[in-house]
Design an enzyme around this catalytic site. Structure first.
Site, PDB file in Angstrom:
ATOM      1  N   ARG A  69       0.848  -1.189   0.000  1.00 54.62           N
ATOM      2  CA  ARG A  69       0.000   0.000   0.000  1.00 54.62           C
ATOM      3  C   ARG A  69       0.881   1.234   0.000  1.00 54.62           C
ATOM      4  NH1 ARG A  69      -3.746  -2.247  -1.350  1.00 54.62           N
ATOM      5  NH2 ARG A  69      -5.871  -2.297  -0.532  1.00 54.62           N
ATOM      6  N   GLU A 118      -2.072   7.892  -4.321  1.00 50.75           N
ATOM      7  CA  GLU A 118      -2.380   7.467  -5.687  1.00 50.75           C
ATOM      8  C   GLU A 118      -3.839   7.789  -6.038  1.00 50.75           C
ATOM      9  OE1 GLU A 118      -1.369   3.271  -4.886  1.00 50.75           O
ATOM     10  OE2 GLU A 118      -3.444   2.783  -5.348  1.00 50.75           O
ATOM     11  N   HIS A 167      -0.898   0.234  -9.714  1.00 48.59           N
ATOM     12  CA  HIS A 167      -1.672  -0.591  -8.764  1.00 48.59           C
ATOM     13  C   HIS A 167      -2.431  -1.708  -9.496  1.00 48.59           C
ATOM     14  CE1 HIS A 167      -3.715  -0.474  -4.540  1.00 48.59           C
ATOM     15  NE2 HIS A 167      -3.627  -1.711  -5.009  1.00 48.59           N
TER      16      HIS A 167
HETATM   17  C1  GLV Z   1      -5.362  -4.487  -3.717  1.00 52.29           C
HETATM   18  O1  GLV Z   1      -4.582  -3.617  -3.502  1.00 52.29           O
HETATM   19  C2  GLV Z   1      -6.035  -5.215  -2.699  1.00 52.29           C
HETATM   20  O2  GLV Z   1      -5.908  -4.857  -1.511  1.00 52.29           O
HETATM   21  O3  GLV Z   1      -6.732  -6.182  -3.021  1.00 52.29           O
END
Ligand code: GLV
Length: 329
Positions: free
Chosen positions: A235, A264, A282
């Protein structure tokens, strides 16, 4: 019919599934700003989100809301204290993304170690004029030491792949994993500091919590080998992006691979100016099959939590199951 909000564009067939049970308000557009999100939640019994922030204000604005199903394994967009205070259930989508995300962690780590995107930019820019013994020298992955920070299900899937690369695996986690898992993965526990000193390739797979905000910053880069790489598929906010850009520019570490960013979809401008970083938007869980599985699992959670479907009352992935059966407050 109960009313739900689907706060983001998702697969239309999942919307059709939800329509069998609910009156669906679908935001098939950009992420909703906070005031619009609160307005659209006001008359809803449930919601399906993907990273949308839900806290005390959103819950207060939605007195009927009983469940919010996040289409992600991470749920740092939920203020769980507020969920618990209001007796609202949160759910997430674990497990279905483990292997896809582990694959991506490897792809990003290897691209980072072997300077794949930097090389491609060099080639596309027409700069490849001659052979050179020292062109784009990178770091070996095979036979090196992998440091995994966050030894949950995805961390373990990453470690399992390291066997094929003959790597030594060290890991750090809030608590040690069971001895039989350590033995199966051939992974040794380390303090965060020891891991950072020892690893050739550090991969971050831990959940974001306020306590681990900037848990990797200038002090941690100073511990790492100058030849080491850092890969973050966890994250934004776990890494201090400004400090990372500086460490990369000054070559205090060799390179980084980042799939997640503070704030982001904005990316710290300094990260865009350093060559030794691989940047992706991401997408670690983004295979067709896995994103479908995540969307359907989020829908399963919502349907079951609102008392419908084959698992009525038994959502597969409750985060705060203690609120189940309690009256909304
Ligand atoms: C993606 O970042 C998730 O947490 O599934």
């Amino acid at each position: 019919m109960q009313k739900i909000l689907v706060a983001r564009p998702i697969f239309p067939d999942v919307i059709e599934r939800l329509k069998q049970y609910f009156d669906v308000d679908w935001n098939n557009g950009d992420a909703l700003p906070a005031d619009e999100l609160a307005r659209r939640l006001a008359d809803k019994d449930g919601a399906l989100t993907a990273g949308d922030p839900i806290g005390a204000a959103e819950l207060a604005a939605a007195p009927k809301l009983r469940v919010v199903a996040n289409m992600a394994v991470g749920y740092n967009n939920f203020d769980m204290a507020a969920f618990n205070a209001a007796n609202v259930l949160g759910t997430n989508t674990p497990d279905v993304l483990n292997e896809t995300t582990a694959d991506f962690g490897w792809a990003l780590m290897m691209a980072t170690a072997r300077r794949i995107t930097e090389s491609e930019h060099f080639l596309r820019a027409g700069k490849w004029q001659k052979w050179a013994y020292d062109m784009m020298l990178g770091a070996d992955v095979y036979g090196s030491t992998l440091g995994i920070v966050g030894m949950g299900r995805i961390g373990q899937a990453i470690a399992r792949r390291a066997k094929g690369f003959n790597m030594r695996v060290v890991y750090h986690n809030r608590s040690r994993v069971a001895p039989e898992i350590e033995a199966e993965l051939n992974a040794e526990y380390r303090t965060k500091e020891a891991l950072l000193r020892e690893a050739d390739h550090v991969v971050l797979v831990l959940p974001y919590t306020p306590e681990n905000h900037h848990t990797i910053g200038a002090a941690e880069f100073a511990l790492m080998k100058p030849t080491a790489t850092l890969t973050n598929i966890a994250r934004g906010g776990i890494v201090d992006d400004a400090a990372l850009a500086e460490a990369l520019r000054e070559r205090r570490i060799a390179a980084a691979g980042l799939d997640v960013f503070e704030g982001e979809p904005s990316v710290h401008p300094a990260l865009l100016t350093v060559p030794n970083v691989v940047l992706t938007p991401h997408i670690a869980s983004a295979s067709e099959a896995t994103r479908r599985a995540m969307a359907n699992l989020a829908a399963d959670n919502l349907i079951a939590a609102l008392g419908a479907g084959p698992r009525a009352g038994r959502p597969p992935n409750p985060i705060n199951s203690a609120v189940m059966g309690k009256t909304r407050s």
